[in-house]
Structures are given as structure tokens and as C-alpha cells.
Design an enzyme around this catalytic site. Structure first.
Site, PDB file in Angstrom:
ATOM      1  N   GLY A   1      -2.421   2.928   4.260  1.00 17.02           N
ATOM      2  CA  GLY A   1      -2.146   3.082   2.794  1.00 17.02           C
ATOM      3  C   GLY A   1      -1.579   4.581   2.345  1.00 17.02           C
ATOM      4  O   GLY A   1      -1.587   5.526   3.375  1.00 17.02           O
ATOM      5  N   CYS A   2      -0.987   4.537   1.414  1.00 17.16           N
ATOM      6  CA  CYS A   2      -0.269   5.752   0.850  1.00 17.16           C
ATOM      7  C   CYS A   2      -1.248   7.185   0.652  1.00 17.16           C
ATOM      8  O   CYS A   2      -1.118   7.949   1.177  1.00 17.16           O
ATOM      9  CB  CYS A   2       0.363   5.680  -0.311  1.00 17.16           C
ATOM     10  N   TYR A   3      -2.658   6.720   0.106  1.00 19.48           N
ATOM     11  CA  TYR A   3      -3.389   7.825  -0.169  1.00 19.48           C
ATOM     12  C   TYR A   3      -3.998   8.121   1.177  1.00 19.48           C
ATOM     13  O   TYR A   3      -4.364   9.311   1.398  1.00 19.48           O
ATOM     14  CB  TYR A   3      -4.559   7.290  -0.936  1.00 19.48           C
ATOM     15  N   SER A   4      -4.196   7.110   2.122  1.00 25.52           N
ATOM     16  CA  SER A   4      -4.877   7.356   3.515  1.00 25.52           C
ATOM     17  C   SER A   4      -4.005   8.343   4.077  1.00 25.52           C
ATOM     18  O   SER A   4      -4.324   9.251   4.909  1.00 25.52           O
ATOM     19  CB  SER A   4      -4.962   6.008   4.236  1.00 25.52           C
TER      20      SER A   4
END
Lengths: 309, 309, 309, 309
Positions: B118-121
């Protein structure tokens, strides 16, 4: 209240309505710092300058509402450490009342020298004080806050240039921002100074601050009791609302309100406080303090539409 | 590389150049999920769906680059906990390679099923992994991150309506966001799961993520050694730069880069990671992984101007 | 092409990558205007200065691509009228080629002095030239254009301060903007000067210009024939597209393209032209002209991702 | 004034303070269109629906302030042409007063059915009426207007999605927008219909409309006499100011004001009118009209801070 005059260093001589579009007034901005026959002086000056001038204004019997940093810190050494200069009038520090009505409402009544807190400090202190005071929160605290660009004032630089900051988000002052000193002072409970890490960020918007605060919950304490402590503490505060959903800066923009929200994630508490940095974080709070100083309803004059920016 | 076809559920039948203004192509968006004779499938589907389809595509011998969440978590129970459904193809979880090239470059070479993070990850893992791996950082970590609105995708709702989100800044998913599971999995060092608190925020901009991470420095460790550990770890990574000034999302917007900055405040470490959520946080990273899978230079095709939005 | 050096008056001595975040280069900005051993000089200077320096550069045999205003107007009296000063090198005006490739592609081949048009002028001329040239449009024309804030350059002032311009839209230079002189010159057909009213506006965005042009359709002419005239005129132009829907600045941002759309309302013709003021309206067009001057494909180097702002 | 109830189709059952963050009220949004015991109904409904309901409300003796389009056009055939349906209550058209106080202040006193003008119409009519009425302006007029995104209402679509519209500027309805019918009706002087071309644009901001109007000056007329005609016409209007500098939408945002500026360029007149589309262009003007209908000061209640968006 009669507005005697408004002064400005950068726009002296210009009509106020031209410097701040939309205002419908004939006032012309004056140069200098002479308050004329004003009984009350609102000062928004670079640090050092208000410190010097306030002593004279006090000697003349005027009340001073200082929006700058000179009278916020009680310890002149701390002032010297953060502002890189000797305090210009250390003997006045004892007289100054920290202008956060939610903590110092009684002391403000009749005060002669008010030191309004910084915008970030207002958000962080309102977010953390009830929790630390109640003893339910650990004192190792992270304050990760974001502000709109108006927090930088009207000064010019690439840091406020639209093309440089629109569609940009960034942290600054990562190794230490001056407001942390005010936060530590006001969040010290019975002499115990919290460990407080503060990192401010800039968001591409005009108004608004959100302080996202992270702290541990004391073992044995519950989130419910923590929320109850906040509701109790702010029960009589007309401008602070403990809200049920994470607050949005847009919902407080143009108002003197601060919205506070408390939640937890696996035992770590998250406290969010949103306010308008130009109102509750600056001029609005100064007017609120002035109302209390004068013995009036603290909300007087604070429901009108703001005009610029 | 030959682009066989592009499918879309919401815009099926429309020219791609109409759905995404500015593209100069005659391709028409097809309905359904049939990949035709494509050897490689890039899947960007709601969770659950890619999980089901990938099993069939794998059985047909195709390589799958999944931008969704279905193959990121190695533990099917964790998947069920966060996504509220039984995993559709748990036996494939072992085959899937986590598509973060900076951690899994070797495993990606020739991989048949890639689970892009994911983007945040991506931002949080790139910010924290070298520090936790080196043993210099404490494992009680705060990730306070902000994203542009494109992180919400193209779905419609008041949460992406311009009038509702412009001039607004707010936190969401404060009690737990799904990406925290990926972060914990990838940041577990030798079986030790970090205590990780993650709060995402929305900033009024289109592209960009800044993850502001806070952790303690192990006693005896120095900031210099920590920064050195990051420089070592990313020495061979073409898209990650350890930078000397706090990074700005605008400097990485439109690129596949991630800029990482490490500093400290009174012993608390602050690690900032900035990236473009649509590129290094999504499609750009998928292409980077695809390049490695295929045995090509991982930067192939990643210097062109992005077109929309 | 070898980049010899980059000079800057305001940022001399700073690394280019610091002045323009995101660039990955070791170049340091030099002071002054000495081009060293460069064979070609790209000049982006205040009016008057390039006019003076270009004469010397030409005498030294260098090719000059001037992004400023000094060599755009063929008539030195017009220059004096709009720029308030005598032209510094009127004899060079004849040699200068107006750097709009869509009108002067042949003259640019091998040219030694190129005067790139202004950003608004590029949009307005590309919008109106084919219509006026074809004789289908009346020559009483309104150009109502809007630009993003980057059109004001990097100079500092309240006019580019984020807090002053975000959430603001306004017209400026209502009594006459300098670019109108270039527009009139280039839109004069066979000596007939059009009546052209031009009002620029500022929109709260970084990049982009949309010129909304209004003119009457000659009696007997049809909208279809007008659109056909535009398609014919731009048939061989790689960067101008006649589009079927009203163009959006966002679709051309980051590119060297110009999208043109022609429609009518009760006999009044509306021609819209959208471009990125920093690319097709400035540096991109300069590179395009340089490519033609050098005998190369005019699109060379113009597909990379722009970095700032 | 007592607020009886607020209804909503999309948010029925939700607290008003949740649907519009920041409001401090306990009101819950009701479904349906039953006004209960309200004496005055403010209707903001899709076209056709208010037209039907208003007949019933009028029969019940209620006063109706309609913010929609159904009672703006006096000619039922024009209504059918622009709205694609037979007018639901043509006999009421005679009773309806066009709710633009600056033109119909006397007719509004005691009116029972008020048809508030559209947002663009308000700006264009206030910009052009005094000039056309005075006979100093030609009647071939261009209105090139830009609006913030809130003009599209709260409806969802890619056209209001932040990622699609931020950093974008574009024209729409280029072949004819419905508001042009209202403009033509109200700008017809003594039966003479002006030739009026109207193109609306969307600017990436929340609030604000700027109408940039272009017209010829009658031979013999002077700009000074034209400006004087505007000052005379608006002498008694508390919300319209003829200003000396080109107006800015930001200066009127959050207010019920309209700022008008008149200038000329080589004999072509440029008239600019700025207003807040949600206040003077919609609800603010409706309250202003309601005040006049009721015989009160027309500015009553119009100085408070707006809350959302």
C-alpha cells in the site's frame, strides 16, 4: 470599545482597507509604535521589541495584550536560550498572565499584561493539559502538527510563494521549534516537565492547525475515564468542544473554536485538536483574553465573519 | 512490452484518452476482467476479487502484479481480521513476493505473483526498516502520515468533493487503518513485532505522502550511526535518496522516488519519508517490480511525465 | 547537447538542486551573465538586459534563444511605447525570428536570434491565427485569459503569497497588458491590425493558461469550415491538438502541448486554447525552437517529467 | 424569525450539524417537502419540483422564496426551451418577483413569491444593467465568467472530485448555459434584447464568481460618465460597491457583497463583478430578499461568519 489607531511598519500610510481587502473602514495605517491615548495596546511585534515597549506602556498605566513571544516564558534563561537574546524586561515576567483562558480564566480578570500563547502551543496545550493534569496520560508525548500557510504571517519568501507551496506538504524545524518551550512550561504538572517532541508541518491551505498528539495511557486507566476528564475540564469553556468524530480544520476556520477528539489504538492514545491559527491561535484568542481582562462575556465580538485572508 | 488491453468497471466502453484526459491513445476501456492473451496481468481491484482471479491467472501460467491488498499479508488469519472475509486463495500466499524492491529485490527476480504494498506502507516501511533492522531504533513507533486526496482513488463521495476537502486538514481511521498490518509484518525483525501506532491524515493536495515517524534511539546509539545505516541500506537503490533537508512531497510528485530524512530532538528520532502515492506508492512501484521480475533495469520507463491527475 | 552552465542573479552560488528541489544534478548556479564557451545561450532576463547582451553574444557568433520580450516586437517604437525605454539594439530586430514554431517553422531553421513569445501571446496567437488568416473570423476580438500563479515568476510579493492568492480569482492589467502588442503584431493579416482587447486573470493554481477568445463569424462562413481551417493549419504540428471537448489546463500541465477548441453560440465564435505556461508558454517552447534551429526533430527532449514547481 | 425545520433528500435523518460540520445546532434534517407550520418557505430544489410545490404553498397562503429556476423566466415558452419541460404553473409567473433587490426593491416589499436569480446571472446583471439602462453601452456583450467549485452544489461526480479539478481551469457549457436566458430577460431595456454571449469557467477554489464583461462604449460616451452612472445606480445599495481596483473574489468571500469595477481598453469597456456564489449568488441574496419582503432592514442577519464550506 473605541479603536484608536492601527499601526504597521510595512504598510504605514496605506488605508487599512487597501492593505486588507474587503474591510469597509476609512482608517489609515500609521507608522511607529506610539499608542496615542489608547488604554489598551494589542501588540503583534517581532520578539524583543514588544518586550521593550511593554515596560514603557505598563509604566504609563496601559494594559498590554501581547500576541508575541516576549512574555510567554516565565524563566528569562529559557527565553535567552530559545530567542538568542537577553530578555528586555525580566522583572515584568512575574506580572504577565499566560493568555490561555481555558487555563487562566481567573488570573486574567483584571490582568495588566497578557502573553497570548503561540498558535501551535494553543492547540497542543488544549489537547494535552486535561490528560496530563488528570494523571491518566504518560508524560512522553509526541506532537505532530500541521498548519496552513498563514501561520508564516505576511512576510515574503519562497516559503510562502504559491507556486512553491501549493501541492506540497512538509515538516520543518525538526530539531526544535520555539513553541516547544511554551508547551513544556504549561504542560509541566506539579513541577514535572513532560518529555515532549514537537514537529510542525506545512499544509497547502490558508488557515488551520491540527495538532495530532500521541501518548501512552497509564496502566489501569481507561479511554472512557480519559474522555470524561476532558469533558469535565472543558465543561465551562465556550470555545472548546470535545467532539465525537476526528475534527477538521475547515469546521473551525473563521471561528474562535477549538475542537478536541480523544481516541486510542492498542493502548496508545491519540488526541487531536483543531483550531484556526489566525483566530483561536492568535487574534481571536487575544480578543477573548481582552474580554475576560475587562470583565465582559468572553465571547463578545467573536461571531463576526473574518475578512482576510 | 506490448499493451494488450485495459479494462475498467466504471468506464467500460469509453476511450482511455477520454477517461484520463491528456493521454494520446486510441485504446478503448473494456469491461470485465479477461486478460486476453496477456502474459502479465496488472490487477488493481477491490480486495477479495484479485485474490480469486489471481488463482486462475496463475493456473493459466500468467504472471500477476497485484496492486491490491489480497496477497500482501502472509497470514490468512490476519487477512480475515483486517478485511472481514476468508482469504480466497490462502495456498498462494506462500508464492507471493511482497513487491517492495528495496527489501525484496532478489526474491522478485522471476517471481510469478507480486503483492505491491500500500501507499502508506511503502512510505512507513522505507522510513523505518533500516533503523529497526540495524537495531539502533526502539520498536515503539509512531507513524503520523499525511496523504493527498488522490489516495482515495477515483471513487465519488463527499470525502473527495473539492468544496469539502479544499482548505481542510484532518485525521481519519484513528482507531486502526488496514495498512498497519502490512507495516507490522514487514517491520518485524527476527520475529519481533514492533509496537506501531499509525494515524493517516488528508491534506488538500492531489499527490503525495509524507510519513512522519517517531521512535526512540537505543541507548548508546548515535544519530550519525543511524544515518549511516540508512545510507548503507539504500546505497544501491536508484529510487530512494537519503536527503539532508526535510523532504517535500512536491519534490517527488510525478516521480518514482522516495526521499528519506533522519533527525533527532532530545533523543527522540524523527524519520521522514516522502513519495508520490500514485507512483512509488502504487503504479510506479508496480512497474519497478515488473522490471525486476523481467530481469530488466528497474528504472525502465519510469522517467516519463505522468499525465493525470 | 552539453549543458555548460546555469546562471542566476538571486540564487548565485547555490546548488541548482537546492534552488529547484527534486533535480538530481551537481551543477552550482553561477553569478553574472557570462556564457563561458556555450555556443547557444538561453536568456531569461528582465527586459532591456537581454537586448543589450544579445548584441554582444551575436557578435561573438553565439546563437541566442531569448525568452524575454526584447526581440519580439519588430517595431522599435512599439517597444519604446510598451516597455518605457529605447530599444537597446534596434538593428538586430530584423534578424530576430519570432519563436512560435507553428507560424515560423521555416524561418527558425538555422536562425541565430530567436525571440520566444510570451505565455499569453502563445495561447492567444495559436487560438486566433488560423481563424483570422482564413478570413472566416471578424477582426474585433476579445481575449479573456486566465493563468496560474507561476506566470508571475519566482519574484516575491503579496501577489504571489499563498495566503493572499489561494481561494482568489481576479483580473489584472485591465487597461492594457504588454503581451497585447505581440498579439496584435502576429495577428495582423496582410497589414490589417485586428482590434484586440486582452484581459488577463489569475487563477489559484500553479501551472496553466486558458485563453478564452471571442470573435464574430463572417457572414456566410460556417462553424464547420472554421474548424476545418484549424485542423488544416495544425495538421503537421506535433504539439497542437484541435480537440472535441473544451480543453482543460490540467490535461496539458507538464507537457509542451496546446489544445485548441472551437465552438459557437448564436453566431459568436468561442475559441479556447490551453497550455502549460512554463512549457509551451516558456521553456518548453524555447527547447522546441532550439530543436528546429538545430535541424533536429522538434519534439526532442520534450517528453520527460518536469520537476519544479 | 423562528426556524421551523430543514429538509433534505440526500441527508434526511442526519443531524444538521453532522451534514454541515461546524454548525452548533440540534436540528435533524427531515425528509420530504412538507413545510409544517412555516409561514415562509425557502425552496432549493431541482427545476420542475419547486414549480409544482410552490402552487400548493401559495394556495395555503405561505410566502415562497425560491432559489431555483422555475419562476425566474417570465415567458413559459422560454422556460420550456431551456429546461426541456412544460412549466408546471405558468399562471404564477406573473405573480413572481425576480429576487434581485438592486433592481426590484420596491416590487419585493410584501411579495408572496420570489424567484431568486442564478449565481452567474446575479453577477452579470449587476455588472451590466446600469450601463445598458443608461444607454452608454452597446448591446453586443460578452460575459466570460469564472466560478468556484461550490457552484456545482454538493452533488457527486468527477467534475467536483478534488483530484480532477485542483490545478485545473476550464470552460464549460460553451454552446449555451441556462443562466443566459435570465440575463437576456433582465438586461432587455425597453423591449430591446441584447446580444449576449456567456461562457462560464471553473476555477480551482471553493467560493466566488468573477464575471468579466466586455462591451463597446457608445460613440460620444465617456468612461467617466459610465462610471458615474454605476455610482448613481448603486448609491442606495448596501451590498454593491463600485470599487477603484479590479475586484477579487477573496475580498467578497463569506459576505453578501458584490464589488463592481469599470474600465476601458482602447474604447472597449470591461466591467468586472465579484461576489460569493453561495451568498450574494444564492442564500445570502435569498435572505436579503426575505428581509425586504418582510419590511425589515435588508442587511439583517447578513454579517455573521458563514460556516461551511
Amino acid at each position: 470599545v473605541r479603536l484608536v489607531q492601527v499601526t504597521s511598519r510595512s504598510s504605514a500610510g496605506r488605508p487599512l482597507a487597501e492593505a486588507y481587502p474587503g474591510l469597509d473602514t476609512d482608517l489609515v495605517l500609521r507608522d511607529g509604535t506610539d499608542p496615542g491615548d489608547a488604554e489598551v495596546v494589542f501588540a503583534a511585534l517581532p520578539h524583543g521589541l514588544a518586550g521593550e515597549l511593554a515596560a514603557g506602556w505598563r509604566a504609563e498605566g496601559r494594559t498590554v495584550i501581547d500576541l508575541g513571544a516576549d512574555y510567554r516564558l516565565k524563566d528569562a534563561d529559557e527565553y535567552a536560550r530559545w530567542y538568542g537574546m537577553k530578555h528586555p524586561a525580566p522583572t515584568l515576567l512575574r506580572e504577565a498572565v499566560f493568555g490561555l483562558p481555558e487555563l487562566y480564566r481567573e488570573q486574567l480578570l483584571g490582568a495588566k499584561l497578557v502573553a497570548c500563547p503561540g498558535c501551535y502551543s494553543t492547540a497542543a496545550i488544549l489537547a494535552l493539559y486535561p490528560g496530563l493534569r488528570s494523571g491518566l496520560l504518560d508524560s512522553d508525548v509526541i506532537v505532530s502538527a500541521a498548519s496552513g500557510i498563514s501561520g508564516a504571517g505576511r512576510s515574503l519568501g519562497l516559503g510562502t510563494h504559491f507556486s512553491e507551496v501549493n501541492e506540497d506538504y512538509r515538516a520543518y524545524s525538526v530539531t526544535g521549534h520555539r513553541h516547544v518551550a511554551e508547551m513544556r512550561q504549561e504542560l509541566s504538572i506539579d513541577g514535572s516537565v513532560p518529555r515532549l517532541t514537537f514537529v510542525p508541518h506545512l499544509a497547502p491551505m490558508v488557515r488551520g492547525i491540527l495538532a495530532s498528539c500521541y501518548a501512552g495511557l497509564h496502566s489501569g486507566a481507561s479511554l472512557e475515564s480519559l474522555i470524561a476528564a476532558y469533558r469535565d475540564f472543558y465543561a465551562g469553556a465556550p470555545f472548546v468542544r470535545v467532539v465525537d468524530e476526528p475534527p477538521r480544520t475547515k469546521a473551525v476556520a473563521g471561528t474562535n473554536e477549538c475542537h478536541v477528539h480523544i481516541s486510542a489504538q492498542d493502548g496508545k492514545v491519540i488526541i487531536l485538536a483543531a483550531l484556526d491559527n489566525l483566530l483561536k491561535g492568535a487574534s481571536g484568542q487575544a480578543v477573548q483574553a481582552f474580554n475576560i481582562v475587562s470583565g465582559w462575556d468572553e465571547a463578545t465580538g467573536l461571531d463576526a465573519a473574518p475578512r482576510w485572508p
